[in-house]
Design a protein around this motif. Sequence first.
Motif, PDB file in Angstrom:
ATOM      1  N   ILE A 127       3.297   3.669  -9.582  1.00 56.09           N
ATOM      2  CA  ILE A 127       3.473   4.779  -9.180  1.00 56.09           C
ATOM      3  C   ILE A 127       3.071   5.141  -7.626  1.00 56.09           C
ATOM      4  CG2 ILE A 127       2.603   7.355  -9.477  1.00 56.09           C
ATOM      5  CD1 ILE A 127       2.066   6.794 -12.519  1.00 56.09           C
ATOM      6  N   LEU A 128       2.009   4.567  -7.164  1.00 64.61           N
ATOM      7  CA  LEU A 128       1.673   4.772  -5.906  1.00 64.61           C
ATOM      8  C   LEU A 128       2.763   3.794  -5.190  1.00 64.61           C
ATOM      9  CD1 LEU A 128      -0.381   5.930  -3.685  1.00 64.61           C
ATOM     10  CD2 LEU A 128      -1.570   3.656  -4.150  1.00 64.61           C
ATOM     11  N   LEU A 129       3.012   2.862  -5.502  1.00 65.61           N
ATOM     12  CA  LEU A 129       4.053   1.849  -4.512  1.00 65.61           C
ATOM     13  C   LEU A 129       5.289   2.772  -4.288  1.00 65.61           C
ATOM     14  CD1 LEU A 129       4.794  -0.810  -3.457  1.00 65.61           C
ATOM     15  CD2 LEU A 129       5.919  -1.245  -5.875  1.00 65.61           C
ATOM     16  N   VAL A 130       6.121   3.505  -5.195  1.00 67.34           N
ATOM     17  CA  VAL A 130       7.283   3.835  -5.104  1.00 67.34           C
ATOM     18  C   VAL A 130       7.260   5.350  -4.367  1.00 67.34           C
ATOM     19  CG1 VAL A 130       8.286   3.025  -7.127  1.00 67.34           C
ATOM     20  CG2 VAL A 130       7.106   5.049  -7.534  1.00 67.34           C
ATOM     21  N   THR A 131       5.802   5.912  -3.828  1.00 63.22           N
ATOM     22  CA  THR A 131       5.762   7.101  -3.219  1.00 63.22           C
ATOM     23  C   THR A 131       5.978   6.919  -1.777  1.00 63.22           C
ATOM     24  OG1 THR A 131       3.502   6.902  -3.661  1.00 63.22           O
ATOM     25  CG2 THR A 131       4.480   8.273  -4.959  1.00 63.22           C
ATOM     26  N   LYS A 132       4.849   7.121  -1.280  1.00 63.88           N
ATOM     27  CA  LYS A 132       5.074   7.329   0.325  1.00 63.88           C
ATOM     28  C   LYS A 132       5.011   5.568   0.857  1.00 63.88           C
ATOM     29  CE  LYS A 132       2.506   8.934   4.296  1.00 63.88           C
ATOM     30  NZ  LYS A 132       1.410   9.816   4.826  1.00 63.88           N
ATOM     31  N   PRO A 133       4.384   4.510   0.257  1.00 68.44           N
ATOM     32  CA  PRO A 133       4.555   3.464   0.905  1.00 68.44           C
ATOM     33  C   PRO A 133       6.154   2.927   0.968  1.00 68.44           C
ATOM     34  CG  PRO A 133       2.722   3.203  -0.643  1.00 68.44           C
ATOM     35  CD  PRO A 133       3.327   4.541  -0.724  1.00 68.44           C
ATOM     36  N   THR A 134       6.851   3.258  -0.247  1.00 70.14           N
ATOM     37  CA  THR A 134       8.254   2.961  -0.271  1.00 70.14           C
ATOM     38  C   THR A 134       9.235   3.669   0.783  1.00 70.14           C
ATOM     39  OG1 THR A 134       8.255   2.176  -2.630  1.00 70.14           O
ATOM     40  CG2 THR A 134      10.422   2.860  -1.788  1.00 70.14           C
ATOM     41  N   SER A 135       8.687   5.256   1.128  1.00 72.53           N
ATOM     42  CA  SER A 135       9.259   5.798   1.862  1.00 72.53           C
ATOM     43  C   SER A 135       9.234   5.207   3.369  1.00 72.53           C
ATOM     44  CB  SER A 135       8.702   7.219   1.817  1.00 72.53           C
ATOM     45  OG  SER A 135       8.743   7.750   0.683  1.00 72.53           O
ATOM     46  N   ILE A 136       7.881   4.993   3.465  1.00 73.61           N
ATOM     47  CA  ILE A 136       7.763   4.326   4.999  1.00 73.61           C
ATOM     48  C   ILE A 136       8.441   2.817   5.098  1.00 73.61           C
ATOM     49  CG2 ILE A 136       6.120   3.067   6.260  1.00 73.61           C
ATOM     50  CD1 ILE A 136       4.091   5.155   5.343  1.00 73.61           C
ATOM     51  N   PHE A 137       8.462   2.288   4.159  1.00 70.95           N
ATOM     52  CA  PHE A 137       9.260   0.787   4.240  1.00 70.95           C
ATOM     53  C   PHE A 137      10.672   1.242   4.456  1.00 70.95           C
ATOM     54  CE2 PHE A 137      11.796  -2.115   1.725  1.00 70.95           C
ATOM     55  CZ  PHE A 137      11.373  -3.420   2.518  1.00 70.95           C
ATOM     56  N   ILE A 138      11.441   2.179   3.645  1.00 75.34           N
ATOM     57  CA  ILE A 138      12.756   2.320   3.732  1.00 75.34           C
ATOM     58  C   ILE A 138      12.928   3.075   5.425  1.00 75.34           C
ATOM     59  CG2 ILE A 138      14.728   3.920   3.179  1.00 75.34           C
ATOM     60  CD1 ILE A 138      13.629   3.852   0.258  1.00 75.34           C
ATOM     61  N   LYS A 139      12.120   3.791   5.813  1.00 73.21           N
ATOM     62  CA  LYS A 139      12.257   4.467   7.226  1.00 73.21           C
ATOM     63  C   LYS A 139      12.529   3.340   8.018  1.00 73.21           C
ATOM     64  CE  LYS A 139      10.423   7.944  10.187  1.00 73.21           C
ATOM     65  NZ  LYS A 139       9.288   8.979  10.212  1.00 73.21           N
ATOM     66  N   THR A 140      11.316   2.458   7.995  1.00 70.28           N
ATOM     67  CA  THR A 140      11.220   1.311   8.911  1.00 70.28           C
ATOM     68  C   THR A 140      12.739   0.476   8.917  1.00 70.28           C
ATOM     69  OG1 THR A 140       8.944   1.330   8.653  1.00 70.28           O
ATOM     70  CG2 THR A 140       9.901  -0.654   9.660  1.00 70.28           C
ATOM     71  N   ILE A 141      12.916   0.081   7.773  1.00 66.74           N
ATOM     72  CA  ILE A 141      14.243  -0.843   7.449  1.00 66.74           C
ATOM     73  C   ILE A 141      15.575  -0.147   8.228  1.00 66.74           C
ATOM     74  CG2 ILE A 141      15.786  -1.780   6.037  1.00 66.74           C
ATOM     75  CD1 ILE A 141      13.253  -3.191   6.145  1.00 66.74           C
ATOM     76  N   ILE A 142      15.722   1.138   8.018  1.00 63.47           N
ATOM     77  CA  ILE A 142      16.882   1.602   8.378  1.00 63.47           C
ATOM     78  C   ILE A 142      16.826   2.486   9.589  1.00 63.47           C
ATOM     79  CG2 ILE A 142      17.849   2.072   6.155  1.00 63.47           C
ATOM     80  CD1 ILE A 142      16.868   4.868   6.191  1.00 63.47           C
ATOM     81  N   SER A 143      15.515   2.284  10.271  1.00 60.40           N
ATOM     82  CA  SER A 143      15.343   2.887  11.838  1.00 60.40           C
ATOM     83  C   SER A 143      16.313   2.088  12.696  1.00 60.40           C
ATOM     84  CB  SER A 143      13.933   2.755  11.910  1.00 60.40           C
ATOM     85  OG  SER A 143      13.570   1.444  12.054  1.00 60.40           O
ATOM     86  N   ILE A 144      16.785   1.120  12.422  1.00 61.31           N
ATOM     87  CA  ILE A 144      17.781   0.352  13.345  1.00 61.31           C
ATOM     88  C   ILE A 144      18.913   1.184  13.691  1.00 61.31           C
ATOM     89  CG2 ILE A 144      16.476  -1.812  12.974  1.00 61.31           C
ATOM     90  CD1 ILE A 144      18.982  -2.705  11.223  1.00 61.31           C
ATOM     91  N   TRP A 145      19.438   2.033  12.455  1.00 60.99           N
ATOM     92  CA  TRP A 145      20.572   2.794  12.629  1.00 60.99           C
ATOM     93  C   TRP A 145      19.903   4.101  12.679  1.00 60.99           C
ATOM     94  CZ3 TRP A 145      20.282  -0.488   7.974  1.00 60.99           C
ATOM     95  CH2 TRP A 145      21.006  -1.761   8.301  1.00 60.99           C
ATOM     96  N   SER A 146      20.660   4.729  13.935  1.00 57.96           N
ATOM     97  CA  SER A 146      19.971   6.234  14.010  1.00 57.96           C
ATOM     98  C   SER A 146      21.460   7.106  14.386  1.00 57.96           C
ATOM     99  CB  SER A 146      19.232   6.256  15.191  1.00 57.96           C
ATOM    100  OG  SER A 146      18.746   7.609  15.600  1.00 57.96           O
TER     101      SER A 146
END
Length: 238
Positions: A127-146
């Motif tokens: 449950i903890l994994l799919v909350t904020k940690p995943t949000s940060i991971f996704i944000k970091t991954i797609i940050s190359i596109w803006s």
Amino acid sequence: MILFIKLLLAHLLGDFIWQPNSWVADKEIKKHKSIYLYVHILLHGVLAAIVAGEVSFIPYAVLIAVTHGIIDLIKLNFQKAKTKRTWFVADQIAHIIILIAVVMLYENKGLIYFWQNNEFWILITGILLVTKPTSIFIKTIISIWSPESQNSHQDNSLANAGNYIGILERLFILCFILTAHFEAIGFLLAAKSIFRFGDLKEAKDRKLTEYVMIGTLLSFGIAIIAGLILQALLLQLP
């Protein structure tokens, strides 16, 4: 477990169903001098004793009532107009924790019960994994596109709404997988696509569309993988 469900029912009745807005307003103005505060506390104690249905639970019902009053007093004295929402959430979480503690105390289960429960650790980690940690991971991954137009549309949306939507959708997916309702994931994805379609069509920006699709698919993909791993781990438990 059934005792906790009963106490939760009593809490919902006492805090929401049978607490008029006039009581709430009076408590916020008069705080500890409000007669309705003590009626509210008494109501919670009586409801807890009734739903438990055991004479031996009466002292624990008193404990629930007293702690409920203390928590409410803390909220009433420290909340401000701008922090009401935060204090409301904190207040409800505190009440639920008290109910769990009372159930464990009544059933002679200490914290060691959760400490030694492998299912608890697996679920809480997932449950903890799919909350904020995943949000940060996704944000970091797609940050190359803006996409440039993304910034121009942010003013028309709620603050952090996308982040909260992502967390909620992943939690839903986790629940769907653990309860073997995989078809519901498709409905969730379809529903989100329909709601997003209007915004993306209005934006007329291919980069923004691709940006949103990548984020959505990453979110769904991570949640599905996490759910399948959790399901496999839980099935291996004795």
